[in-house]
Design an enzyme around this catalytic site. Structure first.
Site, PDB file in Angstrom:
ATOM      1  N   ASP A   1       0.857  -1.189   0.000  1.00 55.72           N
ATOM      2  CA  ASP A   1       0.000   0.000   0.000  1.00 55.72           C
ATOM      3  C   ASP A   1       0.901   1.250   0.000  1.00 55.72           C
ATOM      4  O   ASP A   1       1.320   1.710  -1.062  1.00 55.72           O
ATOM      5  CB  ASP A   1      -0.903  -0.098   1.232  1.00 55.72           C
ATOM      6  CG  ASP A   1      -1.891   1.030   1.373  1.00 55.72           C
ATOM      7  OD1 ASP A   1      -2.074   1.794   0.414  1.00 55.72           O
ATOM      8  OD2 ASP A   1      -2.494   1.161   2.446  1.00 55.72           O
ATOM      9  N   THR A   2       1.255   1.780   1.159  1.00 58.11           N
ATOM     10  CA  THR A   2       2.160   2.930   1.205  1.00 58.11           C
ATOM     11  C   THR A   2       3.608   2.513   0.962  1.00 58.11           C
ATOM     12  O   THR A   2       4.454   3.338   0.624  1.00 58.11           O
ATOM     13  CB  THR A   2       2.092   3.616   2.584  1.00 58.11           C
ATOM     14  OG1 THR A   2       2.520   2.688   3.585  1.00 58.11           O
ATOM     15  CG2 THR A   2       0.687   4.092   2.901  1.00 58.11           C
TER      16      THR A   2
END
Ligand code: 5GP
Length: 176
Positions: free
Chosen positions: A103-104
């Site tokens: 994700d990040t």
């Protein structure tokens, strides 16, 4: 399907998932031939993906489990700390980390800095899903099953507040 207070709809059926996993396993079998890869499974989310993938790995390989603190609810808590650290015997090995979703990139960044200190021969990443628009750290993911947008998914090992990991399909929050 309603999970807790949120509604989720299908994004990938179990048949779609099986096709993706088959493609990734074929690439790994070809690329890692003769390299005796050491697979590290990122707990807990990657467990379903990892067992499906590893059953299709036909070359000799090692296996261990690692774990970092993860998401709280639907947003990243921002702080990532190892709970099950990388084993020291990765030294000199060709490591492949198996992740459910990047994700990040915070978790992968933490993992990569931890593993580099242990001097593996090489490190590759295979992730079932990736959210390129959410990535905050420049990161090369060697093998990606499917790229998705900045949306919240669950099932196939991924949870929403501890629920839904057992769902065999991949569902996405429909905003309701
Ligand atoms: P990152 O550190 O890259 O921001 O996040 C990685 C971890 O956050 C993943 O391993 C996963 O556990 C969790 N995560 C990220 N996006 C989602 C999502 O859409 N749904 C679920 N259930 N977990 C997610």
């Amino acid at each position: 399907m309603k999970i807790k207070d949120k509604n989720f709809v299908e994004m990938l059926s179990r048949e779609d998932i099986a096709r993706i996993v088959e493609r990734l396993a074929a690439s790994l079998n070809a690329d890692m031939e003769g390299k005796n890869p050491y697979f590290l499974v990122m707990m807990n989310g990657a467990v379903f993906f990892a067992t499906d993938l590893l059953r299709q790995i036909t070359i000799p390989c090692g296996l261990a489990f690692i774990k970092y603190t993860s998401y709280v609810g639907m947003g990243s808590s921002g702080k990532v700390t190892p709970v099950l650290p990388v084993p020291a015997d990765v030294k000199g090995r060709n490591v492949v980390v198996i992740e459910d979703i990047v994700d990040t990139g915070e978790t992968m960044k933490e993992f990569l800095s931890e593993i580099q200190r242990l001097a593996p021969a090489s490190v590759r990443i295979v992730s079932f899903l990736a959210k390129p628009v959410a990535l905050k750290h420049p990161l090369l993911i060697d093998y990606v099953g499917k790229e998705i947008g900045n949306e919240f998914v669950l099932g196939y090992g991924l949870d929403y507040d501890g629920l839904g990991r057992n769902i065999p399909d991949l569902l996405v929050y429909d905003g309701k």
